[in-house]
Design an enzyme around this catalytic site. Structure first.
Site, PDB file in Angstrom:
ATOM      1  N   HIS A 143       0.843  -1.195   0.000  1.00  0.00           N
ATOM      2  CA  HIS A 143       0.000   0.000   0.000  1.00  0.00           C
ATOM      3  C   HIS A 143       0.884   1.254   0.000  1.00  0.00           C
ATOM      4  O   HIS A 143       0.657   2.192  -0.771  1.00  0.00           O
ATOM      5  CB  HIS A 143      -0.908  -0.034   1.234  1.00  0.00           C
ATOM      6  CG  HIS A 143      -1.712   1.206   1.471  1.00  0.00           C
ATOM      7  ND1 HIS A 143      -3.041   1.298   1.144  1.00  0.00           N
ATOM      8  CD2 HIS A 143      -1.384   2.400   2.008  1.00  0.00           C
ATOM      9  CE1 HIS A 143      -3.486   2.501   1.467  1.00  0.00           C
ATOM     10  NE2 HIS A 143      -2.497   3.187   2.001  1.00  0.00           N
ATOM     11  N   GLU A 144       1.908   1.239   0.848  1.00  0.00           N
ATOM     12  CA  GLU A 144       2.799   2.408   0.927  1.00  0.00           C
ATOM     13  C   GLU A 144       3.589   2.581  -0.371  1.00  0.00           C
ATOM     14  O   GLU A 144       3.764   3.701  -0.851  1.00  0.00           O
ATOM     15  CB  GLU A 144       3.765   2.265   2.107  1.00  0.00           C
ATOM     16  CG  GLU A 144       3.089   2.174   3.470  1.00  0.00           C
ATOM     17  CD  GLU A 144       2.106   3.291   3.723  1.00  0.00           C
ATOM     18  OE1 GLU A 144       2.242   4.357   3.116  1.00  0.00           O
ATOM     19  OE2 GLU A 144       1.161   3.090   4.511  1.00  0.00           O
ATOM     20  N   HIS A 147       1.514   4.252  -2.812  1.00  0.00           N
ATOM     21  CA  HIS A 147       1.521   5.713  -2.656  1.00  0.00           C
ATOM     22  C   HIS A 147       2.723   6.320  -3.365  1.00  0.00           C
ATOM     23  O   HIS A 147       2.619   7.343  -4.029  1.00  0.00           O
ATOM     24  CB  HIS A 147       1.600   6.081  -1.175  1.00  0.00           C
ATOM     25  CG  HIS A 147       0.260   6.134  -0.496  1.00  0.00           C
ATOM     26  ND1 HIS A 147      -0.819   6.759  -1.050  1.00  0.00           N
ATOM     27  CD2 HIS A 147      -0.169   5.651   0.695  1.00  0.00           C
ATOM     28  CE1 HIS A 147      -1.856   6.653  -0.225  1.00  0.00           C
ATOM     29  NE2 HIS A 147      -1.487   5.975   0.845  1.00  0.00           N
ATOM     30  N   GLU A 227      -6.252   6.895  -1.208  1.00  0.00           N
ATOM     31  CA  GLU A 227      -6.191   5.712  -0.337  1.00  0.00           C
ATOM     32  C   GLU A 227      -6.761   4.496  -1.077  1.00  0.00           C
ATOM     33  O   GLU A 227      -6.193   3.416  -1.033  1.00  0.00           O
ATOM     34  CB  GLU A 227      -6.976   5.945   0.956  1.00  0.00           C
ATOM     35  CG  GLU A 227      -6.312   6.911   1.916  1.00  0.00           C
ATOM     36  CD  GLU A 227      -4.908   6.479   2.311  1.00  0.00           C
ATOM     37  OE1 GLU A 227      -4.692   5.280   2.558  1.00  0.00           O
ATOM     38  OE2 GLU A 227      -4.022   7.346   2.360  1.00  0.00           O
TER      39      GLU A 227
END
Lengths: 407, 188
Positions: A143-144, A147, A227
């Protein structure tokens, strides 16, 4: 996967342009109200915006890390975390390995920073390392990395600065109206157009009150969208949406509050660190989508992990709403993306596993704080604090006097 | 008359721009595929290097598992030999090696002494991550190949690809069914 970045850029440019227009519009009106000159107001707004940009530029990304009291990790400190980050780096095709930081805090959370993919960093809390297993950690790291790959940090910094400038300008203007307004902002013969002035004044005040609210709404909407996109990226990179889903479940069930999180840094985290239980998260002023919804989408993806599948499920959950993944991405990424099945992982008793992980993390933190680890011949292990005086220590179990290495 | 010439020139220029745009994106994709192939290669080599260490570490503990150990060594040797002999053949050998390793770790579960050995645990984490990296690198490579193949085969970019000699890429699929079931060796 690659078209997505281009399409994201276009959409983001529009949103940022909207905020910029808001900023300039506000500058113009403030100029009209206070200085009789819209241009002066625009110049003032630009100067404030420029100064904030310069500050952000020179402080660099380290400001997030230092606000959060993050410490840099080396590979030898936590080989497994490094391995997981490296795996996700490979899966996402990131050009360079991001730096890894740890925050000594029991609240499980993580964030990414770095304005371009070549200078990125990922920070995790010690609570996160303690609670999550390998698959879950992988989901969070993915997930990071998502980003970083989608350039969310740059976008959130740019729009964050704009929002900050708008809020600051509005605050200044209101202060001036309340305290300085009595002295008469428009002295001198302004041509007697009293009514026209009144209208501009009222429009200006309404705008000054509304602009910060709009700026915040745009900012939060952008943050929430990002997100979802990072969640979709995580599913795509790991091909295992369940990992992130179960991680989110664990993280959100924690009641601990991350003490070093600030309002400005909140959008960077995987789960809103400031969210207090009891307040309904599904409102317009939240930086993050409701966690239960994120979990539901991930869980409903079943045996598929592509952007198209995430988008499909997203549409199902938000009935009637648009999708979250840009159309051009979907068109380019057609094809089968199979998720991994349920991982066949040997289940150890949870308790022992937890204990082991907790020990691993506390070892790590003590190492970072320059504690010396020492093993006695009898098998006992102990750690010596950096301010311990003396060159040897007596083993509490067997009584052997052990010399401390390096003293 | 002049107008017709202008139109023809305009069409030619537009076609040229499209041609070079498509050509550049094909080159970009092909480079990405090549680069991600080297990523897989790095990880496969890393796995080849780790296996002798692993065998050395466990030899003392697993005296009764000579066959398993030999099978792993043999699979490694044939995987090393297969490297550089084309995607298909290499994938087959590596798939067999993955299957062997999975079996090996399943057997190793029966040796509690081994599981207390720090050296073994570190090696296990290394192999787990290498295994994961192989599958993620493969995933990225295959995604790239799919994009390239779409471009090479679909109209109109297939015309450019045909003129400039672009070929479809080969997918890296692991053959052994065991590898599909257990893509990772996870011991937490």
């Amino acid at each position: 996967m690659w078209e997505q970045i281009r399409s994201n850029k276009i959409k983001s440019v529009w949103l940022v342009a909207g905020m910029g227009a808001l900023l300039l519009g506000m500058g113009y009106l403030i100029g009209e109200v206070f200085f009789d000159s819209g241009i002066a107001g625009i110049i003032l707004a630009s100067i404030i915006w420029l100064i904030m940009n310069l500050v952000a530029f020179f402080q660099g990304d380290n400001v997030f890390l230092s606000i959060s009291k993050a410490k840099k990790l080396e590979r030898s400190d936590h080989p497994r975390l490094f391995n997981i980050v490296e795996e996700m780096k490979i899966a996402s095709g990131l050009p360079k390995m991001p730096d890894i930081y740890i925050i000594d805090d029991p609240a499980p959370n993580a964030f990414a920073t770095g304005r371009d993919p070549n200078k990125a960093a990922i920070a995790v809390t010690s609570g996160l390392l303690q609670r999550l297993n390998r698959d879950e950690l992988q989901g969070v790291i993915a997930h990071e990395i998502g980003h970083i790959k989608n350039r969310d940090v740059l976008l959130m910094v740019i729009s964050g600065i704009m929002m900050g400038a708008i809020v600051l300008l509005a605050d200044l203007a209101l202060l001036y109206l309340i305290f300085g307004g009595a002295r008469g902002g428009r002295r001198g013969p302004s041509g007697g157009g009293g009514q026209g002035q009144m209208i501009i004044l009222i429009v200006g005040i309404v705008f000054i009150i509304l602009a910060p609210i709009f700026a915040r709404l745009i900012y939060f909407a952008m943050s929430r969208r990002r997100e979802y996109l990072a969640d979709a990226s995580s599913a795509l990179y790991t091909r295992y949406p369940e990992g992130l889903a179960s991680a989110l479940e664990k993280i959100s069930s924690s009641t601990k509050v991350l003490s070093s999180a600030k309002r400005a840094t909140a959008p960077m985290y995987i789960i809103n660190p400031l969210h207090k239980p009891g307040i309904k998260a599904r409102d317009l002023s939240s930086t993050h989508p409701p966690t239960s919804e994120r979990i539901r989408i991930l869980r409903s993806m079943g045996n598929s992990a592509s952007f198209a599948d995430y988008d499909r499920v997203f549409r199902q959950v938000h009935k009637g709403g648009g999708g979250v993944i840009p159309q051009s991405t979907l068109a380019g990424a057609a094809g089968l993306v199979e998720a991994r099945g349920e991982s066949v992982e040997e289940k150890k008793p949870e308790k022992i596993e937890k204990l082991e992980r907790a020990r691993e993390v506390s070892d790590l933190l003590e190492k970072l704080n320059r504690y010396t680890a020492l093993a006695c011949n009898c098998g006992a292990k102990f750690r010596i604090p950096p301010d311990f005086k003396g060159s040897s220590i007596r083993c509490p179990r067997c009584g052997t006097i052990n010399p401390i290495p390096g003293r | 008359m002049m107008i017709a010439v202008y139109i023809i020139i305009g069409v030619v220029v537009v076609l040229g721009i499209i041609f070079f745009g498509v050509y550049n994106s094909l080159v970009r994709l092909r480079n990405q595929v090549r680069n991600s192939w080297s990523q897989i290669d790095v990880q496969l080599k890393r796995r080849h290097d780790l296996i002798p260490n692993l065998i050395e570490t466990v030899k003392g503990y697993m005296k009764h598992e000579r066959e398993t150990l030999e099978a792993v060594t043999k699979a490694r040797t044939s995987a090393v030999e297969a490297s550089g002999k084309g995607v298909g053949q290499q994938a087959k050998a590596e798939g067999e090696l993955s299957g062997m390793l999975t079996r090996f770790f399943a057997v190793a579960e029966n040796y509690p002494d081994l599981k207390a050995n720090q050296n073994f645990l570190a090696l296990q984490e290394e192999l787990t991550t290498t295994e994961n990296k192989i599958s993620f690198a493969r995933q990225f490579y295959n995604d790239g190949v799919m994009h390239l193949n779409n471009k090479v085969q679909m109209f109109p970019s297939n015309m450019v690809a045909g003129m400039t000699g672009f070929k479809v890429g080969e997918f890296f699929e692991l053959e052994a069914p065991a590898e599909r079931e257990v893509p990772k060796v996870s011991f937490t």
